[in-house]
Motif scaffolding. Structure first.
Motif, PDB file in Angstrom:
ATOM      1  N   HIS A   1       2.350  -5.631   3.419  1.00  0.00           N
ATOM      2  CA  HIS A   1       1.516  -6.472   4.269  1.00  0.00           C
ATOM      3  C   HIS A   1       1.982  -7.921   4.161  1.00  0.00           C
ATOM      4  O   HIS A   1       2.042  -8.473   3.071  1.00  0.00           O
ATOM      5  CB  HIS A   1       0.052  -6.367   3.858  1.00  0.00           C
TER       6      HIS A   1
ATOM      7  N   LEU B   1       1.740  -4.603  12.488  1.00  0.00           N
ATOM      8  CA  LEU B   1       1.117  -4.963  11.216  1.00  0.00           C
ATOM      9  C   LEU B   1       0.478  -6.345  11.306  1.00  0.00           C
ATOM     10  O   LEU B   1       1.090  -7.287  11.819  1.00  0.00           O
ATOM     11  CB  LEU B   1       2.146  -4.955  10.083  1.00  0.00           C
TER      12      LEU B   1
ATOM     13  N   GLU C   1       5.434   3.469   2.118  1.00  0.00           N
ATOM     14  CA  GLU C   1       5.035   2.187   1.537  1.00  0.00           C
ATOM     15  C   GLU C   1       4.925   1.151   2.647  1.00  0.00           C
ATOM     16  O   GLU C   1       5.821   1.032   3.491  1.00  0.00           O
ATOM     17  CB  GLU C   1       6.033   1.725   0.472  1.00  0.00           C
ATOM     18  N   VAL C   2       3.823   0.417   2.655  1.00  0.00           N
ATOM     19  CA  VAL C   2       3.557  -0.590   3.677  1.00  0.00           C
ATOM     20  C   VAL C   2       3.425  -1.938   3.002  1.00  0.00           C
ATOM     21  O   VAL C   2       2.559  -2.132   2.138  1.00  0.00           O
ATOM     22  CB  VAL C   2       2.277  -0.257   4.467  1.00  0.00           C
TER      23      VAL C   2
ATOM     24  N   GLN D   1      -4.474   5.390   8.287  1.00  0.00           N
ATOM     25  CA  GLN D   1      -5.387   5.192   7.164  1.00  0.00           C
ATOM     26  C   GLN D   1      -5.334   3.768   6.614  1.00  0.00           C
ATOM     27  O   GLN D   1      -6.186   3.382   5.822  1.00  0.00           O
ATOM     28  CB  GLN D   1      -5.063   6.193   6.053  1.00  0.00           C
ATOM     29  N   ASP D   2      -4.336   2.997   7.021  1.00  0.00           N
ATOM     30  CA  ASP D   2      -4.219   1.595   6.619  1.00  0.00           C
ATOM     31  C   ASP D   2      -4.878   0.736   7.690  1.00  0.00           C
ATOM     32  O   ASP D   2      -4.452   0.745   8.854  1.00  0.00           O
ATOM     33  CB  ASP D   2      -2.748   1.220   6.453  1.00  0.00           C
ATOM     34  N   SER D   3      -5.904  -0.017   7.322  1.00  0.00           N
ATOM     35  CA  SER D   3      -6.653  -0.812   8.291  1.00  0.00           C
ATOM     36  C   SER D   3      -5.838  -1.953   8.878  1.00  0.00           C
ATOM     37  O   SER D   3      -6.205  -2.494   9.932  1.00  0.00           O
ATOM     38  CB  SER D   3      -7.921  -1.376   7.630  1.00  0.00           C
ATOM     39  N   SER D   4      -4.734  -2.350   8.248  1.00  0.00           N
ATOM     40  CA  SER D   4      -3.900  -3.431   8.766  1.00  0.00           C
ATOM     41  C   SER D   4      -2.845  -2.939   9.740  1.00  0.00           C
ATOM     42  O   SER D   4      -2.087  -3.736  10.287  1.00  0.00           O
ATOM     43  CB  SER D   4      -3.224  -4.172   7.609  1.00  0.00           C
ATOM     44  N   VAL D   5      -2.772  -1.621   9.974  1.00  0.00           N
ATOM     45  CA  VAL D   5      -1.783  -1.029  10.865  1.00  0.00           C
ATOM     46  C   VAL D   5      -2.433  -0.691  12.196  1.00  0.00           C
ATOM     47  O   VAL D   5      -3.524  -0.094  12.245  1.00  0.00           O
ATOM     48  CB  VAL D   5      -1.166   0.241  10.242  1.00  0.00           C
TER      49      VAL D   5
ATOM     50  N   LEU E   1       0.847  -1.189   0.000  1.00  0.00           N
ATOM     51  CA  LEU E   1       0.000   0.000   0.000  1.00  0.00           C
ATOM     52  C   LEU E   1       0.883   1.239   0.000  1.00  0.00           C
ATOM     53  O   LEU E   1       1.827   1.339   0.793  1.00  0.00           O
ATOM     54  CB  LEU E   1      -0.917   0.013   1.226  1.00  0.00           C
TER      55      LEU E   1
ATOM     56  N   LEU F   1      -0.337   6.660   8.733  1.00  0.00           N
ATOM     57  CA  LEU F   1      -0.359   5.204   8.837  1.00  0.00           C
ATOM     58  C   LEU F   1      -1.702   4.693   9.331  1.00  0.00           C
ATOM     59  O   LEU F   1      -2.082   3.554   9.022  1.00  0.00           O
ATOM     60  CB  LEU F   1       0.755   4.736   9.772  1.00  0.00           C
TER      61      LEU F   1
ATOM     62  N   LEU G   1       1.061   5.270   0.576  1.00  0.00           N
ATOM     63  CA  LEU G   1       0.390   6.396   1.216  1.00  0.00           C
ATOM     64  C   LEU G   1       1.123   7.679   0.851  1.00  0.00           C
ATOM     65  O   LEU G   1       2.219   7.937   1.361  1.00  0.00           O
ATOM     66  CB  LEU G   1       0.372   6.215   2.733  1.00  0.00           C
TER      67      LEU G   1
END
Length: 361
Positions: A145, A102, A142-143, A82-86, A62, A80, A64
């Motif tokens: 997952h 994460l 950049e994330v 805004q990322d549901s996995s964070v 992802l 961060l 951002l």
């Protein structure tokens, strides 16, 4: 029969109407002649041995963007979220101390990078987000997952977060300031200079507050300078950044009015050696001073100084239209000097080769 009202236009009205007609026709003509803007392709650097288009990335990544959110967010932690996995475990305000988790892992299983350089702290993962670069200097986050240990090491079990900077496309100057309750205030400076063969960016930020309760005050300061130079060899990227954060840690580690201060600096250089080879070196130094009882430091105090360095040499060789071989050398080292933990150090090195085989469609 009612008489008809006659509408009489003055010469001034006719002149205005003519100007509007010309403006509308000119706008329509420009819109018809303007070509369709080219489609921009997003490239990611995580989850793949070499940068790859996001649509072709083998991993879930992802992106951002920072620039479009810079005025509405206080720091990278807000972006961060805004990322549901964070999941962020943040104790202090203003970015003083926060842990990133994460996909249900732990903060010790998340690797934090800055332009591809490891920022993970050898003392404790609680300092992994103690970034030396101001939020204004970042271009995107950049994330990755999921596990990234194959490419990024054993501490990337639950994912990777990479904070990226980029060369400015134009010269600019931006100043920001704000204030609020509990004597909170923040200031930031960004200056960019873009030329044909080189560019540079200088950023600095500061925020502080007396806190909403006793021993919850904080002060955060950070600054960075980064320059990009283009030569016959390729692009040279030089960065230097530093940070200084102090905060009251009341109830952070127990029922104590504690106090903590962290300082750090980071320097890196990345040099392209042609179009297929890249050499990089980075060094990070971080100090942590912790006082259990702020009013009586002699009761218990910790002082830690840790340093880390990393170097790499990578080369890619295409072997087909869509495939390539990546090989290189990497080495890194960590050390810690503490009044309670003692002196410890370790160095590691490795050579590798990776085949990225993608059959032609």
């Amino acid at each position: 029969m009612m008489p008809l009202n006659r509408i009489v236009f003055s010469p001034r009205d006719m002149w205005i109407a003519g100007c509007l007609s010309v403006a509308v026709c000119t706008h329509i003509g420009y819109a018809q002649n303007a070509g369709v803007p080219p489609m921009l392709q997003t490239v990611v650097v995580l989850g793949s041995p070499v940068p790859a288009p996001l649509a072709e990335s083998p991993a879930s990544v992802l992106i951002l963007p920072v620039e479009t959110n810079i005025l509405s967010l206080e720091g990278p932690q807000d972006l961060l979220r805004q990322d549901s996995s964070v999941f962020l475990e943040q104790r202090g305000a203003g970015g003083g101390q926060a842990d990133v988790v994460l996909r249900g892992g732990t903060f010790e299983q998340t690797l934090v990078l800055l332009n591809g350089f490891r920022i993970n702290d050898s003392q404790t993962a609680h300092h992994n987000l103690d970034l030396p670069v101001p939020f204004d200097a970042m271009d995107s986050i950049e994330v990755l997952h999921g596990a990234g240990s194959t490419l990024h090491g054993e501490d990337a079990l639950s994912g990777v977060v990479d904070f990226l900077t980029a060369a400015p496309s134009k010269s600019s100057l931006r100043l920001r300031a704000g204030g609020g309750s509990f004597w909170s205030n923040e200031e930031s400076l960004l200056g960019s200079l873009a030329r044909k063969q080189w560019s540079s960016r200088l950023t600095a930020s500061r925020n502080s507050s007396t806190g909403f309760m006793a021993d919850r005050d904080y002060r955060n300061e950070d600054a960075s300078s980064e320059s990009w130079v283009s030569s016959r060899l390729g692009i040279s990227d030089l960065m230097f950044a530093a940070s200084d954060r102090s905060f009251g840690a009341n109830q952070f580690y127990g029922p104590y009015n504690s106090w903590e201060r962290t300082k750090g600096w980071f320097a890196s250089v990345r040099q392209e050696l042609g179009s297929r080879t890249v050499a990089a070196f980075g060094y990070r130094r971080h100090t942590d001073e912790f006082v259990l009882l702020r009013d009586d430091p002699a009761v218990y105090e910790n002082n830690h100084i840790d340093g880390s360095w990393q170097a790499s040499l990578r080369r890619t060789v295409p072997i087909a239209t869509t495939s390539l071989i990546l090989f290189g050398l990497e080495s890194d080292g960590d050390s810690i000097r503490s009044n309670n933990l003692g002196l410890h150090a370790r160095n590691r090195g490795a050579g590798y080769m990776d085949l990225d085989w993608r059959p032609a469609k």
